[in-house]
Design a protein around this motif. Structure first.
Motif, PDB file in Angstrom:
ATOM      1  N   ALA A 352     -20.471 -23.843  23.116  1.00 47.43           N
ATOM      2  CA  ALA A 352     -20.610 -22.378  23.320  1.00 47.43           C
ATOM      3  C   ALA A 352     -21.094 -21.695  22.059  1.00 47.43           C
ATOM      4  N   THR A 353     -21.589 -20.573  22.074  1.00 51.17           N
ATOM      5  CA  THR A 353     -22.162 -19.821  20.781  1.00 51.17           C
ATOM      6  C   THR A 353     -21.163 -18.600  20.410  1.00 51.17           C
ATOM      7  N   VAL A 354     -20.084 -18.618  20.886  1.00 52.93           N
ATOM      8  CA  VAL A 354     -19.246 -17.651  20.462  1.00 52.93           C
ATOM      9  C   VAL A 354     -18.892 -17.920  19.054  1.00 52.93           C
ATOM     10  N   PRO A 355     -18.741 -17.004  18.215  1.00 52.09           N
ATOM     11  CA  PRO A 355     -18.588 -17.083  16.744  1.00 52.09           C
ATOM     12  C   PRO A 355     -17.369 -17.505  16.448  1.00 52.09           C
ATOM     13  N   ALA A 356     -16.976 -18.378  15.463  1.00 49.34           N
ATOM     14  CA  ALA A 356     -15.663 -18.940  15.107  1.00 49.34           C
ATOM     15  C   ALA A 356     -14.703 -17.876  14.864  1.00 49.34           C
ATOM     16  N   PHE A 357     -15.055 -16.678  14.260  1.00 45.89           N
ATOM     17  CA  PHE A 357     -14.070 -15.543  13.976  1.00 45.89           C
ATOM     18  C   PHE A 357     -14.668 -14.460  14.845  1.00 45.89           C
ATOM     19  N   SER A 358     -13.508 -13.436  14.978  1.00 42.82           N
ATOM     20  CA  SER A 358     -13.959 -12.069  15.444  1.00 42.82           C
ATOM     21  C   SER A 358     -14.911 -11.431  14.476  1.00 42.82           C
ATOM     22  N   GLN A 359     -15.480 -10.314  14.896  1.00 43.70           N
ATOM     23  CA  GLN A 359     -16.356  -9.501  13.882  1.00 43.70           C
ATOM     24  C   GLN A 359     -15.503  -8.946  13.046  1.00 43.70           C
ATOM     25  N   GLU A 360     -14.223  -8.555  13.466  1.00 46.01           N
ATOM     26  CA  GLU A 360     -13.267  -7.767  12.369  1.00 46.01           C
ATOM     27  C   GLU A 360     -12.875  -8.873  11.433  1.00 46.01           C
ATOM     28  N   GLU A 361     -12.550  -9.929  11.780  1.00 47.92           N
ATOM     29  CA  GLU A 361     -12.084 -11.330  11.044  1.00 47.92           C
ATOM     30  C   GLU A 361     -12.976 -11.423   9.892  1.00 47.92           C
ATOM     31  N   TRP A 362     -14.456 -11.546  10.397  1.00 46.86           N
ATOM     32  CA  TRP A 362     -15.437 -11.959   9.468  1.00 46.86           C
ATOM     33  C   TRP A 362     -15.620 -10.831   8.397  1.00 46.86           C
ATOM     34  N   GLN A 363     -15.625  -9.417   8.855  1.00 47.63           N
ATOM     35  CA  GLN A 363     -15.767  -8.398   7.788  1.00 47.63           C
ATOM     36  C   GLN A 363     -14.621  -8.496   6.768  1.00 47.63           C
ATOM     37  N   ALA A 364     -13.504  -8.910   7.419  1.00 47.74           N
ATOM     38  CA  ALA A 364     -12.134  -8.959   6.476  1.00 47.74           C
ATOM     39  C   ALA A 364     -12.347 -10.038   5.580  1.00 47.74           C
ATOM     40  N   ILE A 365     -12.989 -11.298   6.086  1.00 50.73           N
ATOM     41  CA  ILE A 365     -13.219 -12.200   5.059  1.00 50.73           C
ATOM     42  C   ILE A 365     -14.462 -11.891   4.077  1.00 50.73           C
TER      43      ILE A 365
END
Length: 387
Positions: A352-365
């Motif tokens: 599946a091409t769902v990102p490994a992290f949510s957009q919010e999590e990725w921005q936090a990282i």
């Protein structure tokens, strides 16, 4: 023929002035030694027992295999010494045999040293995979802790290993921890793996012995998607699971580390610390990289992210001239055509091409090292992508 010299009986330190008379032939003759003051014989040495022993330049010192160990006859006069050598051919034969024995000893010693060197250079690295299984996980963890200290010191000029966000409850760290636990599902990793994002400007990421992995700010700044971040993390977690860091430490430290292990870690930790900094710029073997890539592919299947993110990031860093540093990611994780082909081996339809992290999590990282606080506040009311 008489030869005049000094005699030591090997029992006392008293020197005696003596005359020496050569009697008979080498096979059955003797060297008779007479005390000049007392006028009586003090020694009767068979010629075939005579041995030249080291002495001052120009003099001749004789011992006998039939006399006390310290017994000596010393001919200090050069001419007398030369006459004794001429009249006692057994001395030359003994010296020749002794010289041959010395060369054999030197040759054997050289061969033994060469064997040790070859074992150190080739044998230990080749056996590192088998040796690592003998090292208890708690000892590997202690080795790893020592290496971290030394690496932090070696990397001080570029930022060391200071964690960007030390708050374990932050949104970014919670997301990283969740991903790490999910990646370890179904493995027999003997460690609780810790992945830390550190404030170091070098574009790199690496795994160390004992379950420690680091993602540098320099690489995070160049990471453009959650899939790229997840790909690198999964790859490094793969190195931890396969204990590649400990294997590399054994291969680099060699016998010194093993001696420390055998002796109860008396010296092993200091050896680990000494070579720790060298591991920063030491790439894993091709087999280790392939294993870590395969692990990342398996994690990608389970966690639904695109495994090509790792290759994309490696390729981007390789094109950035500013990243051509000795410790950059490509020096420790070279991207070969074989690796890219393997990472692209899973078609987009296979995962599946769902990102490994949510957009919010990725921005936090992404904001972890910016000091803006974006990576340090966890809003528990927000929906976080579940396990």
């Amino acid at each position: 023929m008489q030869l005049f010299g000094t005699y030591y009986d090997g029992l006392t330190a008293d020197p005696r002035a003596v005359s020496c008379t050569i009697q008979g032939t080498e096979a059955s003759g003797f060297l008779e030694v007479t005390d000049l003051e007392l006028d009586h014989m003090v020694a009767h040495w068979p010629q075939d027992s005579l041995l030249p022993v080291p002495g001052r330049k120009g003099e001749l010192r004789l011992a006998s295999s039939r006399a006390p160990a310290g017994a000596r006859i010393v001919f200090a006069d050069r001419e007398t010494a030369a006459r004794a050598r001429r009249e006692l051919p057994v001395l030359a034969r003994h010296r020749k045999r002794h010289t041959g024995r010395q060369f054999r000893v030197i040759g054997l010693s050289t061969m033994a040293m060469a064997s040790v060197v070859l074992a150190y250079i080739y044998g230990i690295p080749l056996l590192a995979g088998q040796i690592v299984g003998l090292i208890p996980p708690d000892m590997e963890t202690r080795f790893g802790d020592k290496v971290v200290i030394q690496m932090a010191s070696a990397l001080e000029d570029t930022g060391g290993l200071r964690q960007c966000d030390p708050d374990p409850e932050s949104l970014a760290n919670q997301a990283i921890g969740r991903f790490t636990r999910a990646a370890l599902e179904g493995t027999d990793a003997p460690f609780d793996v810790s992945v830390q994002v550190v404030a170091n400007k070098i574009p790199n990421a690496f795994a160390l012995p004992g379950g420690r992995a680091f993602y540098f700010q320099g690489l995070l700044d160049k990471t453009e998607s959650a899939d790229e971040f997840a790909g690198v993390m999964a790859h490094e977690i793969g190195h931890v699971v396969h204990r590649d860091g400990m294997q590399q430490l054994i291969a680099t430290a060699g016998t010194g580390l093993l001696v420390g292990f055998v002796l109860g870690d008396i010296t092993g930790l200091s050896v680990a610390g000494t070579v720790g900094a060298a591991l920063i710029n030491t790439s894993f073997s091709r087999d280790a990289e392939r294993q870590a890539d395969r692990f990342a592919l398996e994690v990608a299947k389970r966690r639904a992210f695109q495994p090509t993110g790792l290759a994309d990031l490696l390729e981007r860093v390789s094109k950035d001239d500013a990243s051509a540093q000795i410790f950059a990611l490509l020096s420790t994780h070279p991207l070969t055509q074989e690796r890219r082909a393997a990472l692209e081996g899973i078609s987009p339809m296979a995962v599946a091409t769902v990102p490994a992290f949510s957009q919010e999590e990725w921005q936090a990282i992404k904001a972890m090292c910016l000091g803006s606080g974006a990576g340090k506040s966890k809003n528990k009311n927000k929906a976080i992508r579940g396990d």
